[in-house]
Structures are given as structure tokens and as C-alpha cells.
Design a protein around this motif. Structure first.
Motif, PDB file in Angstrom:
ATOM      1  N   VAL A 209      27.312  -8.431  14.171  1.00 36.23           N
ATOM      2  CA  VAL A 209      26.707  -6.997  14.473  1.00 36.23           C
ATOM      3  C   VAL A 209      26.024  -6.952  15.773  1.00 36.23           C
ATOM      4  O   VAL A 209      26.096  -5.585  16.242  1.00 36.23           O
ATOM      5  CB  VAL A 209      25.912  -6.798  13.381  1.00 36.23           C
ATOM      6  N   ARG A 210      25.687  -7.778  16.368  1.00 36.92           N
ATOM      7  CA  ARG A 210      25.424  -7.964  17.698  1.00 36.92           C
ATOM      8  C   ARG A 210      26.435  -7.351  18.818  1.00 36.92           C
ATOM      9  O   ARG A 210      26.144  -6.428  19.746  1.00 36.92           O
ATOM     10  CB  ARG A 210      24.812  -9.341  18.415  1.00 36.92           C
ATOM     11  N   TRP A 211      27.592  -7.726  18.750  1.00 35.15           N
ATOM     12  CA  TRP A 211      28.739  -7.382  19.460  1.00 35.15           C
ATOM     13  C   TRP A 211      29.086  -5.956  18.832  1.00 35.15           C
ATOM     14  O   TRP A 211      29.403  -5.071  19.849  1.00 35.15           O
ATOM     15  CB  TRP A 211      29.788  -8.406  19.181  1.00 35.15           C
ATOM     16  N   LEU A 212      29.118  -5.613  17.903  1.00 34.95           N
ATOM     17  CA  LEU A 212      29.400  -4.249  17.269  1.00 34.95           C
ATOM     18  C   LEU A 212      28.625  -3.179  17.957  1.00 34.95           C
ATOM     19  O   LEU A 212      28.704  -2.055  17.790  1.00 34.95           O
ATOM     20  CB  LEU A 212      29.482  -4.222  15.805  1.00 34.95           C
ATOM     21  N   SER A 213      27.149  -3.563  18.149  1.00 34.94           N
ATOM     22  CA  SER A 213      26.118  -2.728  18.536  1.00 34.94           C
ATOM     23  C   SER A 213      26.344  -2.118  19.954  1.00 34.94           C
ATOM     24  O   SER A 213      25.477  -1.381  20.497  1.00 34.94           O
ATOM     25  CB  SER A 213      24.612  -3.128  18.200  1.00 34.94           C
ATOM     26  N   LYS A 214      27.229  -3.056  20.453  1.00 32.50           N
ATOM     27  CA  LYS A 214      27.582  -2.325  21.885  1.00 32.50           C
ATOM     28  C   LYS A 214      27.751  -1.021  22.062  1.00 32.50           C
ATOM     29  O   LYS A 214      28.510  -0.356  21.200  1.00 32.50           O
ATOM     30  CB  LYS A 214      28.759  -3.228  22.717  1.00 32.50           C
ATOM     31  N   PHE A 215      27.201  -0.108  22.988  1.00 33.77           N
ATOM     32  CA  PHE A 215      27.562   1.347  23.226  1.00 33.77           C
ATOM     33  C   PHE A 215      28.741   1.644  23.114  1.00 33.77           C
ATOM     34  O   PHE A 215      29.402   2.569  22.374  1.00 33.77           O
ATOM     35  CB  PHE A 215      26.804   1.948  24.409  1.00 33.77           C
ATOM     36  N   VAL A 216      29.715   0.879  23.777  1.00 31.80           N
ATOM     37  CA  VAL A 216      31.232   1.234  23.932  1.00 31.80           C
ATOM     38  C   VAL A 216      31.983   1.215  22.484  1.00 31.80           C
ATOM     39  O   VAL A 216      32.767   2.274  22.079  1.00 31.80           O
ATOM     40  CB  VAL A 216      31.897   0.324  24.927  1.00 31.80           C
ATOM     41  N   LEU A 217      31.359   0.299  21.641  1.00 37.70           N
ATOM     42  CA  LEU A 217      32.197   0.284  20.198  1.00 37.70           C
ATOM     43  C   LEU A 217      31.198   1.077  19.445  1.00 37.70           C
ATOM     44  O   LEU A 217      32.098   1.870  18.580  1.00 37.70           O
ATOM     45  CB  LEU A 217      31.758  -1.269  19.762  1.00 37.70           C
ATOM     46  N   LEU A 218      30.086   1.526  19.513  1.00 38.88           N
ATOM     47  CA  LEU A 218      29.461   2.609  19.003  1.00 38.88           C
ATOM     48  C   LEU A 218      30.287   4.057  19.041  1.00 38.88           C
ATOM     49  O   LEU A 218      30.268   4.821  18.188  1.00 38.88           O
ATOM     50  CB  LEU A 218      27.946   2.675  19.020  1.00 38.88           C
ATOM     51  N   ARG A 219      30.408   4.197  20.384  1.00 37.70           N
ATOM     52  CA  ARG A 219      31.206   5.450  20.846  1.00 37.70           C
ATOM     53  C   ARG A 219      32.406   5.170  20.397  1.00 37.70           C
ATOM     54  O   ARG A 219      33.084   6.461  19.807  1.00 37.70           O
ATOM     55  CB  ARG A 219      31.238   5.422  22.470  1.00 37.70           C
ATOM     56  N   PHE A 220      33.336   4.421  20.269  1.00 38.53           N
ATOM     57  CA  PHE A 220      34.476   4.256  19.457  1.00 38.53           C
ATOM     58  C   PHE A 220      34.431   4.648  17.917  1.00 38.53           C
ATOM     59  O   PHE A 220      35.356   5.365  17.428  1.00 38.53           O
ATOM     60  CB  PHE A 220      34.952   2.851  19.703  1.00 38.53           C
ATOM     61  N   ALA A 221      33.477   4.085  17.361  1.00 41.03           N
ATOM     62  CA  ALA A 221      33.232   4.236  15.983  1.00 41.03           C
ATOM     63  C   ALA A 221      33.277   5.970  15.773  1.00 41.03           C
ATOM     64  O   ALA A 221      33.711   6.537  14.944  1.00 41.03           O
ATOM     65  CB  ALA A 221      32.318   3.478  15.321  1.00 41.03           C
ATOM     66  N   LEU A 222      32.203   6.429  16.573  1.00 46.04           N
ATOM     67  CA  LEU A 222      31.729   7.875  16.318  1.00 46.04           C
ATOM     68  C   LEU A 222      33.066   8.669  16.657  1.00 46.04           C
ATOM     69  O   LEU A 222      33.483   9.688  15.706  1.00 46.04           O
ATOM     70  CB  LEU A 222      30.752   8.413  17.447  1.00 46.04           C
ATOM     71  N   VAL A 223      33.971   8.332  17.669  1.00 51.89           N
ATOM     72  CA  VAL A 223      35.118   9.392  18.033  1.00 51.89           C
ATOM     73  C   VAL A 223      36.274   9.166  16.917  1.00 51.89           C
ATOM     74  O   VAL A 223      36.934  10.036  16.448  1.00 51.89           O
ATOM     75  CB  VAL A 223      35.715   8.994  19.377  1.00 51.89           C
ATOM     76  N   THR A 224      36.360   7.946  16.447  1.00 59.83           N
ATOM     77  CA  THR A 224      37.218   7.633  15.516  1.00 59.83           C
ATOM     78  C   THR A 224      37.077   8.323  14.071  1.00 59.83           C
ATOM     79  O   THR A 224      37.829   8.910  13.469  1.00 59.83           O
ATOM     80  CB  THR A 224      37.379   6.247  15.118  1.00 59.83           C
ATOM     81  N   ILE A 225      35.642   8.309  13.703  1.00 60.52           N
ATOM     82  CA  ILE A 225      35.221   8.948  12.436  1.00 60.52           C
ATOM     83  C   ILE A 225      35.606  10.477  12.683  1.00 60.52           C
ATOM     84  O   ILE A 225      36.158  11.169  11.758  1.00 60.52           O
ATOM     85  CB  ILE A 225      33.926   8.536  12.360  1.00 60.52           C
ATOM     86  N   VAL A 226      35.104  11.134  13.750  1.00 56.96           N
ATOM     87  CA  VAL A 226      35.251  12.492  13.993  1.00 56.96           C
ATOM     88  C   VAL A 226      36.913  12.932  13.862  1.00 56.96           C
ATOM     89  O   VAL A 226      37.286  14.080  13.285  1.00 56.96           O
ATOM     90  CB  VAL A 226      34.646  12.803  15.228  1.00 56.96           C
ATOM     91  N   ALA A 227      37.573  11.840  14.449  1.00 54.01           N
ATOM     92  CA  ALA A 227      38.898  12.102  14.750  1.00 54.01           C
ATOM     93  C   ALA A 227      39.818  12.140  13.040  1.00 54.01           C
ATOM     94  O   ALA A 227      40.364  13.000  12.781  1.00 54.01           O
ATOM     95  CB  ALA A 227      39.729  11.302  15.532  1.00 54.01           C
ATOM     96  N   ARG A 228      39.322  11.117  12.272  1.00 57.61           N
ATOM     97  CA  ARG A 228      39.881  11.332  11.154  1.00 57.61           C
ATOM     98  C   ARG A 228      39.397  12.392  10.229  1.00 57.61           C
ATOM     99  O   ARG A 228      40.035  13.189   9.308  1.00 57.61           O
ATOM    100  CB  ARG A 228      39.111  10.215  10.165  1.00 57.61           C
ATOM    101  N   ILE A 229      38.211  13.069  10.347  1.00 60.62           N
ATOM    102  CA  ILE A 229      37.708  14.086   9.730  1.00 60.62           C
ATOM    103  C   ILE A 229      38.487  15.220  10.298  1.00 60.62           C
ATOM    104  O   ILE A 229      38.975  16.271   9.400  1.00 60.62           O
ATOM    105  CB  ILE A 229      36.295  14.646   9.934  1.00 60.62           C
ATOM    106  N   VAL A 230      38.841  15.590  11.522  1.00 61.92           N
ATOM    107  CA  VAL A 230      39.764  16.780  11.912  1.00 61.92           C
ATOM    108  C   VAL A 230      41.102  16.677  11.775  1.00 61.92           C
ATOM    109  O   VAL A 230      41.944  17.504  11.406  1.00 61.92           O
ATOM    110  CB  VAL A 230      39.603  16.979  13.659  1.00 61.92           C
ATOM    111  N   PHE A 231      41.674  15.328  11.423  1.00 63.83           N
ATOM    112  CA  PHE A 231      43.006  15.155  11.163  1.00 63.83           C
ATOM    113  C   PHE A 231      43.245  15.625   9.716  1.00 63.83           C
ATOM    114  O   PHE A 231      44.425  15.703   9.151  1.00 63.83           O
ATOM    115  CB  PHE A 231      43.376  13.638  11.279  1.00 63.83           C
ATOM    116  N   SER A 232      42.136  15.722   8.895  1.00 58.43           N
ATOM    117  CA  SER A 232      42.347  16.112   7.338  1.00 58.43           C
ATOM    118  C   SER A 232      42.578  17.549   7.542  1.00 58.43           C
ATOM    119  O   SER A 232      42.947  18.015   6.159  1.00 58.43           O
ATOM    120  CB  SER A 232      40.847  15.897   6.770  1.00 58.43           C
ATOM    121  N   GLU A 233      42.774  18.169   8.521  1.00 56.97           N
ATOM    122  CA  GLU A 233      43.169  19.495   8.495  1.00 56.97           C
ATOM    123  C   GLU A 233      44.520  19.851   7.904  1.00 56.97           C
ATOM    124  O   GLU A 233      44.934  20.492   7.178  1.00 56.97           O
ATOM    125  CB  GLU A 233      43.104  20.109   9.869  1.00 56.97           C
ATOM    126  N   GLN A 234      45.292  18.866   8.079  1.00 59.28           N
ATOM    127  CA  GLN A 234      46.704  18.686   7.586  1.00 59.28           C
ATOM    128  C   GLN A 234      46.905  18.163   6.171  1.00 59.28           C
ATOM    129  O   GLN A 234      47.384  18.851   5.220  1.00 59.28           O
ATOM    130  CB  GLN A 234      47.717  17.851   8.529  1.00 59.28           C
TER     131      GLN A 234
END
Length: 574
Positions: free
Chosen positions: A313-338
């Protein structure tokens, strides 16, 4: 005749070479569960624990690896995709309501999210060969048993096993594709391997409903069983190079997994089913959400204090990975359009999979094109731009769809859905490679932690997207119904004329004017409901477009920041 014999001889010779590609003449015949003996150079061994090495292969062996990758990747996702694509029809055949049948795809995503990182540890300790065979046999056995026990409980068990095996087969697909391409094309191989399961849902909608519906929808499970046995035969014959085994599990891993899996199961159940039962109608939905948070907090605390954590969890708390998680979750939400939005919109008009087959075919071909473009374009400096392009295309398609009307059908959605399908498969590969690069930067030891993060963002992100779209549609639909009801007064001449028009349609079958008038009122209500549903979907499409726009803006800032940082670094070096 001589030419035919010569051609046949050449074909047989080539086939013998292909089938003999995995047999070493100096070795005795191997048992199906045994690993093949290889001699690897240091450069071939790789850095990620649990992954097979990458020796040099002749072309015909690479072809077999590529074909096996396609087979196991599609097998991992197609069974569940067939259920998702035919969920309304399965509901009726099993005599269930929508809130009961919805457990099937929800359970699949839950088990897929909770087991991916544990399977990495399994491969490290017990080897890839065991990994391949055990989970495919388990999956095939449960599907086979379901053919004889036709109940909701057994169907849920099949989907749970399918989620575990689907997670395992997705990774296997990547491993086989890595062997199919030379080492210099490793990123392209990863993009293809991780993207192939994304083709399962578009492909599932192309299957004729009548074929799958045989014997009370056992056609789905027969097909699923056949695919799993075919994949099992393929991995038994086409052996991956064995990985080095290490003692990967510790006793405390079981404690962490118990808290982690319980949290994912409770959260996933509440999010996945909340929009079906409705959020405030069932007390257990709020209870599950409330309990899942402390359970996850306990798991994170245990891992934070460990010297050798299962999830770092120390490694996963890096900003770059938190940013990755946020963008990926948002992307999965918008892909539900189809997957939820556009397909649900068309089903409101009574259209079935057979009715929208041309659209489904276009979506499938666009998904293949997106996978190919993602693989060809991937590169160290292109990962974020590719992700941004995918999200932008979804935003554009959603914005166009927000102008739909009651006359909109599949042909009118063709262009936008092709854009979104293309974007979905462009997105998945570069996003995975981005996280994989972070793993490689740490020497490969953080792979289990990254897969835990990736699994949550993909599976839970999909459930969040489903809940978001369905909840927003129902809320906006109720708003528009109330708005239309306030406007539908019998005193208005237009409303009175519409009621009369609808009433006259029943003149030949209803001689009582009062009954005809009642039918006219009922027909007007149905038209108002349909208009409200269309308006609600338009609102949601516009909302998704706005969310995609914010994600695009955020990614543009990330790209600009990286560009400015590189310019400053070059100036310092000069």
C-alpha cells in the motif's frame, strides 16, 4: 496426381513441424502436468516474478502461441459476455425478476476483482502449468454440474467460478501473446493480450438468440463448457516456458485476503445491486457499504505494517498510481455509455440482439480496429495521449447521442457506437502498460500490488459505471414523467386531440366509447413514458459527455506538465 501428392506431402510435413514444435527429441514424453525443460539465458528470464521467461521461438511455434492466446482470452470473457448480452431473456426463462438475475454479472465482477493478485502468488509458488490446468478444470467442472442443477444458486456459482477463471485466463492470454511476438515487441504483445478479452461482449451480441436458448438456455452453458474444454486442451498441448518457483505465500496473507475479499464482496454487491433494488429500499445495501469500509481499512493497515506485504500500500499510495486509478475508474464509467446506455436505450423500443446485429457487427469490427491501433501506436511517450484520445472519443460520441429522439434506432447510433467501441479497446492496453512500466521501474516485485489495483479499477469501475448510468436514467426519467404529467391536462386541445386519435385506433374492436377513451388515455400515458425514457437517456449521455470532457482536460494538464518537466530537465543538462 503427382502435384496433388506433392502438395499433400508438404502440408503434412508443415503440420508435423507445427505439432512437434513443443517436443524436444532428447526428452522423454512429458506428463500433462509436468513442465517442459528449458535452458534460459539471463536475458530471457525476465524480471516479473511468476511470469514465464521469453526464449527465442521459431515462427511456427509463435503462430501456435498466438492462436492459443486468442482462444484462452476469448474463453475467459465470452461465457459471462453471453449472459450479460442475453440477461433480459435469461430472466424470463428462469422465472426470475431483474433484481435476481442481475446477481450473475455482479458476482462475476466481484470474484474477478478479488482474486487476480492472489493468482500471481499462486503462479510464483506452484508454477504456470498448475495455474493453467487447475483453474480451467475447476471452471469446466462447475459449468458441467450446472447443466444438471438449473437454479439461481448454481448459476451464481458458475458466474463466481467464471470470474476467477476469467481473471486467470486474461493473464494467460497475455503470457501466450508475449511468447508469440519477439521481445522487442513486448509492449505490443501486452496490449494485444490484455485487449483481446474486451472483444467478448461485442462478439456475444452476434450470437443468434435461438441457438443459445435451446433447452431452457442451456445452450449458453454448453457453449461455455465446450470453450473451456477446448482451452484446457490447448494449454495442455501448447506449453508455456516454466517460471522459477519461490515460496510466495505467508500465513498472514490469508488474514489480509479474508478482510480484503470480504470488503470487495460487500462493496461490489451493494454497488452492483443498488440500482436494481433501489438504494433506499433495502437496508442491507447501506449496511454492506458501511461494513466494507472498515474491512478494507483493516486489510490496508495490516499490509502497511508488514515487512513483506501481499499488497504494497505504500507503493500504491504514490501520486502517479492514485492518478492512474482515478482516470481508470472515470474511464470505466464513461465507457458504460455503450454497454448500459445505448444498448439499454434500444431495448426500450423492444429491440433484441437479433434486431441490432448490424450495429453489433460494426461495434465488434471497431473494437478489433481499436485493439490493432492501440498495439501499433503504443510507446513510452504515447501512453497518456492514447488514453486521452480514447476518453475524448467517448465524450464526442456521448454528446452526439444526447440528441436522440423517439425515432432513433440502431442505424442512427452506428457512427457514435463505432467511435466508442474503438475507444474502449484503444484505452485498455496503454492504460495497463502505463501501470506495468511503474512495476518494471521497481524491478517487477510490485506486480501483485498493481494487479490488485488494476482489478479493482476495472471490475469495481464497471459496477460503478453500471450503477451510475442506471440510477441517473431512473432519476431523470421520473423527473421527466412528472414534468410531462403536469403538462398533460385534458383541457388542452392538443392533448384532447391525441386522446381522440388514440381512441379511434380501437374503433374496430371496442364499441363502447368509454372503453375506447380509456384505451386512448392509456396509450397516451405509454407515449409519455417512452418520451420520458428518451429524455432521461439524453440527459445521461450529456452527463457522460461532460465527465469525459473533464477527464480529457485533466489528461491534457498531465501531458502539459510532463512536457514542461522534460523541457526543464533538458535545460538543466545543457
Amino acid at each position: 496426381m503427382a502435384e496433388q501428392a506433392s502438395t499433400k506431402g508438404l502440408a503434412m510435413s508443415w503440420l508435423q513441424r507445427l505439432l512437434g514444435a513443443f517436443r524436444n527429441k532428447s526428452e522423454e514424453r512429458l506428463q500433462f502436468y509436468e513442465d517442459q525443460s528449458w535452458n534460459f539465458s539471463p536475458a530471457e528470464r525476465g524480471v516479473i516474478p511468476g511470469a514465464p521467461p521469453s526464449p527465442s521461438h521459431p515462427p511456427h511455434r509463435r503462430v501456435l502461441y498466438a492462436l492459443t492466446s486468442v482462444l484462452v482470452s476469448i474463453t475467459g470473457g465470452l461465457g459471462n459476455a453471453l449472459v450479460v448480452a442475453n440477461l433480459p431473456y435469461l430472466q424470463g426463462s428462469l422465472g426470475l425478476d431483474i433484481s435476481e438475475i442481475a446477481w450473475l454479472p455482479t458476482v462475476y465482477l466481484i470474484t474477478s476483482a478479488m482474486t487476480g493478485f492472489v493468482l500471481i502468488k499462486y503462479r510464483q509458488q506452484f508454477g504456470i502449468r498448475s495455474f493453467c490446468i487447475v483453474f480451467l478444470i475447476l471452471y469446466a467442472s462447475i459449468v458441467f454440474a450446472h447443466l444438471f442443477v438449473d437454479s439461481l444458486a448454481s448459476a451464481i456459482a458458475v458466474r463466481a467460478a467464471s470470474g476467477i477463471s476469467g481473471s486467470a485466463l486474461t493473464v494467460l492470454g497475455v503470457f501466450y501473446m508475449n511468447q508469440a511476438l519477439p521481445l522487442k515487441h513486448r509492449q505490443r504483445a501486452v496490449v494485444l493480450g490484455i485487449g483481446l478479452p474486451q472483444l467478448a461482449l461485442p462478439l456475444a451480441r452476434l450470437f443468434p438468440v435461438d441457438v443459445l436458448a435451446i433447452n431452457n438456455w442451456r445452450g449458453i452453458y454448453l457453449f461455455e463448457l465446450g470453450l473451456s474444454l477446448l482451452a484446457l486442451a490447448a494449454v495442455m498441448f501448447v506449453r508455456l516456458p516454466p517460471n522459477k518457483r519461490v515460496n510466495a505465500f505467508e500465513k498472514l496473507d490469508a488474514v489480509t485476503f479474508a478482510f480484503y475479499a470480504s470488503s470487495i464482496a460487500l462493496f461490489g454487491s451493494a454497488i452492483g445491486m443498488g440500482s436494481y433494488f433501489w438504494w433506499t429500499n433495502k437496508a442491507w445495501i447501506g449496511l454492506f457499504l458501511a461494513i466494507s469500509a472498515p474491512l478494507m481499512a483493516i486489510a490496508i493497515t495490516i499490509e502497511y505494517l508488514r515487512a513483506r506485504p501481499l499488497i504494497d500500500v505504500r507503493w500504491l499510495s504514490k501520486f502517479v498510481l492514485l492518478r492512474f486509478a482515478l482516470v481508470t475508474i472515470v474511464a470505466r464509467i464513461v465507457f458504460s455509455e455503450q454497454t448500459i446506455g445505448a444498448i439499454g436505450f434500444l431495448r426500450n423500443f423492444g429491440l433484441t440482439n437479433d434486431d441490432i446485429r448490424p450495429l453489433s457487427l460494426a461495434i465488434f469490427l471497431a473494437a478489433i480496429a481499436g485493439l490493432a491501433v492501440g498495439a501499433l501506436a503504443v510507446g513510452p511517450t504515447r501512453l497518456t495521449p492514447l488514453v486521452m484520445m480514447a476518453v475524448t472519443l467517448v465524450g464526442l460520441g456521448s454528446f452526439i447521442d444526447s440528441f436522440s429522439s423517439i425515432l432513433t434506432r440502431a442505424p442512427e447510433l452506428m457512427v457514435t457506437q463505432v467511435l466508442i467501441a474503438f475507444a474502449a479497446t484503444v484505452f485498455i492496453g496503454p492504460s495497463f502498460v502505463f501501470g506495468l512500466n511503474e512495476v518494471l521501474a521497481e524491478g517487477g516485485s510490485k506486480m501483485a500490488s498493481f494487479i490488485a489495483l488494476f482489478g479493482i479499477t476495472q471490475s469495481m469501475g464497471t459496477l460503478i459505471g453500471l450503477a451510475f448510468v442506471q440510477t441517473a436514467v431512473l432519476v431523470r426519467q421520473q423527473y421527466h414523467i412528472d414534468e410531462f404529467a403536469a403538462q398533460l391536462s385534458e383541457q388542452y386541445p392538443l392533448v384532447s386531440g391525441e386522446v381522440t386519435s388514440f381512441s379511434n385506433q380501437y374503433f374496430a374492436v371496442l364499441h363502447d366509447s368509454t372503453l375506447r377513451y380509456a384505451e386512448g388515455i392509456s396509450q397516451l400515458g405509454r407515449q409519455a413514458l417512452l418520451q420520458a425514457q428518451v429524455a432521461a437517456y439524453n440527459d445521461v449521455f450529456l452527463l457522460i459527455s461532460g465527465l469525459a470532457g473533464f477527464a480529457t482536460l485533466f489528461l491534457m494538464i498531465v501531458i502539459a506538465h510532463g512536457w514542461l518537466t522534460s523541457i526543464r530537465a533538458r535545460k538543466v543538462l545543457q
